[in-house]
Design a protein around this motif. Sequence first.
Motif, mmCIF file in Angstrom:
data_model
loop_
_atom_site.group_PDB
_atom_site.id
_atom_site.type_symbol
_atom_site.label_atom_id
_atom_site.label_comp_id
_atom_site.label_asym_id
_atom_site.label_seq_id
_atom_site.Cartn_x
_atom_site.Cartn_y
_atom_site.Cartn_z
ATOM 1 N N GLN A 516 0.823 -1.203 0.000
ATOM 2 C CA GLN A 516 0.000 0.000 0.000
ATOM 3 C C GLN A 516 0.862 1.260 0.000
ATOM 4 O O GLN A 516 0.547 2.246 -0.675
ATOM 5 N N GLU A 517 1.961 1.212 0.730
ATOM 6 C CA GLU A 517 2.877 2.355 0.742
ATOM 7 C C GLU A 517 3.539 2.531 -0.613
ATOM 8 O O GLU A 517 3.757 3.662 -1.070
ATOM 9 N N LEU A 518 3.836 1.416 -1.294
ATOM 10 C CA LEU A 518 4.417 1.496 -2.638
ATOM 11 C C LEU A 518 3.433 2.120 -3.617
ATOM 12 O O LEU A 518 3.810 2.944 -4.466
ATOM 13 N N VAL A 519 2.162 1.768 -3.492
ATOM 14 C CA VAL A 519 1.143 2.370 -4.358
ATOM 15 C C VAL A 519 1.064 3.874 -4.129
ATOM 16 O O VAL A 519 0.953 4.671 -5.084
ATOM 17 N N ARG A 520 1.154 4.272 -2.873
ATOM 18 C CA ARG A 520 0.999 5.699 -2.561
ATOM 19 C C ARG A 520 2.197 6.517 -3.013
ATOM 20 O O ARG A 520 2.067 7.601 -3.585
ATOM 21 N N ARG A 521 3.424 5.975 -2.772
ATOM 22 C CA ARG A 521 4.616 6.764 -3.058
ATOM 23 C C ARG A 521 5.099 6.609 -4.496
ATOM 24 O O ARG A 521 5.622 7.569 -5.078
ATOM 25 N N ALA A 522 4.993 5.396 -5.035
ATOM 26 C CA ALA A 522 5.542 5.145 -6.380
ATOM 27 C C ALA A 522 4.550 4.321 -7.177
ATOM 28 O O ALA A 522 4.756 3.124 -7.399
ATOM 29 N N PRO A 523 3.444 4.922 -7.614
ATOM 30 C CA PRO A 523 2.424 4.159 -8.345
ATOM 31 C C PRO A 523 2.943 3.543 -9.636
ATOM 32 O O PRO A 523 2.526 2.452 -10.011
ATOM 33 N N GLY A 524 3.876 4.258 -10.314
ATOM 34 C CA GLY A 524 4.436 3.697 -11.551
ATOM 35 C C GLY A 524 5.220 2.429 -11.277
ATOM 36 O O GLY A 524 5.119 1.443 -12.014
ATOM 37 N N THR A 525 6.004 2.437 -10.202
ATOM 38 C CA THR A 525 6.763 1.236 -9.823
ATOM 39 C C THR A 525 5.826 0.096 -9.455
ATOM 40 O O THR A 525 6.074 -1.067 -9.793
ATOM 41 N N SER A 547 6.055 -20.864 -9.320
ATOM 42 C CA SER A 547 5.495 -19.675 -9.961
ATOM 43 C C SER A 547 4.915 -18.701 -8.941
ATOM 44 O O SER A 547 5.052 -17.482 -9.088
ATOM 45 N N LEU A 548 4.264 -19.221 -7.903
ATOM 46 C CA LEU A 548 3.679 -18.335 -6.902
ATOM 47 C C LEU A 548 4.769 -17.576 -6.158
ATOM 48 O O LEU A 548 4.618 -16.384 -5.858
ATOM 49 N N LEU A 549 5.868 -18.234 -5.852
ATOM 50 C CA LEU A 549 6.986 -17.567 -5.188
ATOM 51 C C LEU A 549 7.532 -16.440 -6.064
ATOM 52 O O LEU A 549 7.838 -15.345 -5.568
ATOM 53 N N VAL A 550 7.649 -16.695 -7.375
ATOM 54 C CA VAL A 550 8.144 -15.660 -8.296
ATOM 55 C C VAL A 550 7.171 -14.483 -8.333
ATOM 56 O O VAL A 550 7.586 -13.311 -8.321
ATOM 57 N N ARG A 551 5.892 -14.774 -8.373
ATOM 58 C CA ARG A 551 4.904 -13.683 -8.439
ATOM 59 C C ARG A 551 4.975 -12.801 -7.200
ATOM 60 O O ARG A 551 5.002 -11.567 -7.298
ATOM 61 N N VAL A 552 5.015 -13.416 -6.013
ATOM 62 C CA VAL A 552 5.080 -12.621 -4.787
ATOM 63 C C VAL A 552 6.411 -11.889 -4.695
ATOM 64 O O VAL A 552 6.468 -10.722 -4.266
ATOM 65 N N GLY A 553 7.499 -12.537 -5.117
ATOM 66 C CA GLY A 553 8.795 -11.858 -5.128
ATOM 67 C C GLY A 553 8.791 -10.644 -6.043
ATOM 68 O O GLY A 553 9.400 -9.610 -5.734
ATOM 69 N N ALA A 554 8.085 -10.748 -7.170
ATOM 70 C CA ALA A 554 7.997 -9.617 -8.098
ATOM 71 C C ALA A 554 7.231 -8.452 -7.485
ATOM 72 O O ALA A 554 7.533 -7.282 -7.762
ATOM 73 N N TYR A 555 6.235 -8.738 -6.669
ATOM 74 C CA TYR A 555 5.493 -7.653 -6.006
ATOM 75 C C TYR A 555 6.430 -6.768 -5.185
ATOM 76 O O TYR A 555 6.239 -5.551 -5.097
ATOM 77 N N TYR A 556 7.424 -7.393 -4.560
ATOM 78 C CA TYR A 556 8.265 -6.661 -3.613
ATOM 79 C C TYR A 556 9.645 -6.311 -4.172
ATOM 80 O O TYR A 556 10.415 -5.638 -3.472
ATOM 81 N N HIS A 557 9.988 -6.729 -5.388
ATOM 82 C CA HIS A 557 11.376 -6.620 -5.828
ATOM 83 C C HIS A 557 11.865 -5.183 -5.944
ATOM 84 O O HIS A 557 13.056 -4.903 -5.813
ATOM 85 N N ASP A 558 10.960 -4.239 -6.173
ATOM 86 C CA ASP A 558 11.369 -2.833 -6.349
ATOM 87 C C ASP A 558 10.851 -1.923 -5.246
ATOM 88 O O ASP A 558 10.717 -0.707 -5.444
ATOM 89 N N ILE A 559 10.576 -2.467 -4.051
ATOM 90 C CA ILE A 559 10.025 -1.609 -2.994
ATOM 91 C C ILE A 559 11.024 -0.551 -2.541
ATOM 92 O O ILE A 559 10.642 0.475 -1.971
ATOM 93 N N GLY A 560 12.309 -0.771 -2.817
ATOM 94 C CA GLY A 560 13.300 0.235 -2.449
ATOM 95 C C GLY A 560 13.139 1.539 -3.204
ATOM 96 O O GLY A 560 13.607 2.594 -2.747
ATOM 97 N N MET A 562 10.541 3.293 -3.502
ATOM 98 C CA MET A 562 9.595 4.218 -2.884
ATOM 99 C C MET A 562 10.299 5.286 -2.050
ATOM 100 O O MET A 562 9.707 6.322 -1.732
ATOM 101 N N LEU A 563 11.580 5.062 -1.680
ATOM 102 C CA LEU A 563 12.302 6.064 -0.907
ATOM 103 C C LEU A 563 12.741 7.244 -1.772
ATOM 104 O O LEU A 563 12.845 8.371 -1.284
ATOM 105 N N LYS A 564 13.044 6.980 -3.048
ATOM 106 C CA LYS A 564 13.405 8.054 -3.994
ATOM 107 C C LYS A 564 12.672 7.812 -5.309
ATOM 108 O O LYS A 564 13.283 7.559 -6.353
ATOM 109 N N PRO A 565 11.351 7.880 -5.312
ATOM 110 C CA PRO A 565 10.590 7.491 -6.515
ATOM 111 C C PRO A 565 10.846 8.379 -7.722
ATOM 112 O O PRO A 565 10.764 7.926 -8.859
ATOM 113 N N GLY A 566 11.174 9.649 -7.491
ATOM 114 C CA GLY A 566 11.332 10.570 -8.611
ATOM 115 C C GLY A 566 12.533 10.288 -9.471
ATOM 116 O O GLY A 566 12.647 10.842 -10.583
#
Length: 739
Positions: A516-525, A547-560, A562-566
């Motif tokens: 949810q924080e990723l959606v708020r700070r970096a919607p494009g990501t 496959s399920l592990l890959v899908r969930v891993g993809a959800y979080y792979h770019d959460i970093g 959100m700290l500098k989304p611009g």
Amino acid sequence: MVELPPGKFSTLLGQLRRGAVVLRLAIAAVTAALLVVLVRGWEPPRDFALGEIPSRDLTARVEFKQLDDRATRDARNRARRFAQAVYDNDPAPLAQLVAQVRNEVLQLASAESLEKVDQSLWSQYLPQLAEGTPAPTDEEKRTEFERFRTALATEEAREGFGLALEKAVQPLQDRGILDRAPTDANAEQIRVQRPGKESFPSVVPVRDALVDNVRNDLDQSLRRLMPNLEVARHVFARLRGNLPVTLKLNEADTRKESDDQAAQVEAVYRVFQPGDRLAEAGVPLEDAAMTLLELDYKEFLARQSVGDIVGRSLSTYWLYASMLALCGLGLYRSDRESVVELGRYATLLTAFLLASGAMFGVIYFAGPQWRLEMIPLLWLGMTIAVAYRHQSALLVLITTGFIAAIGFGWSVGESVIALAPGAASIILLDSVRHRSKLLLVGFWAGLVAIVTTLSVGAIEGQPLWSTMQLALATGLWPVIAGSLLTVSLPAVERVFNIQTDLSLIELGDPAKPLLQELVRRAPGTYNHSITVASIAEAAAEAIGARSLLVRVGAYYHDIGKMLKPGYFIENQGKGVNSHDALVPAMSTLVIIAHVKDGADLARQNRLPQCIVDFIEQHHGTTLVEYFYRQAQKKSLDQADDSKVDESRFRYPGPKPQTKEAAVLMLADAVESASRSLVEPTPARIESLVEELTRKRLDDGQFDECGVTLQELHTIGESLIKSLTAVYHGRVKYPDQVTA
């Protein structure tokens, strides 16, 4: 000089010199020793069970004896019957009678004539006439009274009478008077005690205390002690019918005496010699036979020498260590991580020990009749199938089954009954995506257990009814094992550091705070991550990865990000680029930093290590090519002869360590690059995927994940198909105006 490569033996010796290998071998050796202790490897297993039908006569191995309850009970009852009854003696009534008689005799002796005496009193002193004897005349009565009075006329005669009377009665006061012989006790002797007096009870013959015998003895004593037989005859007539009963049964002391006598009787035993038949072939073992077999077994154990115990212990240890070594070798070849990673290796052996201990505990306390030991065995197999690979679970299950067969004395049929449902549950346990999965697996494994038990029973000729009962029981145990694993699944995930599909589904919930924080700070990501998850899941499915592990891993792979989304293009608006004010090296540091930032965020939010691995490995050690080229161009424009250091423009890694991480790396790369295509036709998408795959292959990014070229080709085809579907052509409507 040409040196030949080392042979297998030399290679083995070289491996054994490595500290890590020695440590694992030492842990396995300790585990084998603990197994010997758990299953009491120095004792031979019991080869009998309640309800079992032996195929041959079971005979005694050693001489032993069995307590004969009936004979012991009869002997103790006899001892109780021969125990002496205890009586309390109260001589006061007899003493009172003696005093009364003395007074009455003195009264009679002082009378002047028969006419002046109390006739009712004198009548008590008249002896009973024999049957048929005529009644005496008045003269005879007077004469008889005068003789009695004359015999006691002097003071000396009266004093002698009193002393003789007390002396004649004294034995009666000492031993007491009994009205009837004791029942359920010694009929020959009794124990007489004086209440309130600290003295040992005296043993009195019953004959001497019975009132009828006492009368005869008293008559003889009076005749012997009194100088005048006439007086003795009349006094006895007075005492004969008035002797009081002075002995009263003391029930408490009598019961204690009876119990003491019974306790002194030694138990009666039946002695069995070696070779004596204890159970008949073809007859189900019931309680009586089980008791004999258990006594024979315990006596056999008691007669084992130290040499026998040590020899059996060492033999059992060798077998257990050998099977653990073979299991470890199989695990090393099929699931190397389970042996190489010390934590996983120790956890596996701990679970193995706990399950083995639980099996022994169940058999020790509940017995082997209903095969309850199958529950921990099945739980272990299903747990290893969830935490490791199916091959590993089968290896551990078979090893545990063989160790149990040695330790518990299982027959071939019993081993098959225990292992068949375990193997079935492992084969059926592919993934756990819903909570009823384990129960469903337990149900099907239970059916396998029922069929196997019925088949083995038919082959061994067991009775149908007992076989059906055992089949129903063994069919229930897999369901219970599945239920136990369902309850303990969170603990299993934590202990084995794994993520089942069930927990991955929970992690992939879009409502998770981090997403949810990723959606708020970096919607494009976030949108990028969703797309990557979709195409990566299909690619992983194509090569048989998780496959399920890959899908969930993809959800979080770019959460970093959100700290500098611009600073990331998917989050930038038109004409705004934060990198315009930075040099290429600084821009690279900002870009690379999202990997470390993402890993830190994941750890702070307690995401599992497998998700952290995706964050750290999804770029591997690839080159941030755009800024690297910019740095090279800037160096040429400034006529700088120094070469741009390529390592400063690479991600820190590590490279992908699993096939799932390799799939995510390619999916992330091709999804990002496809956004730059002006017209993403299928041909251009295919060319892009092949180019990016080749670049990463040539860069060595897939060297550590075990993915094959064939799998890379399959992954590429899946990505092409998915991206083509995402960027499919759209129909342009007549009224549509380009924005």
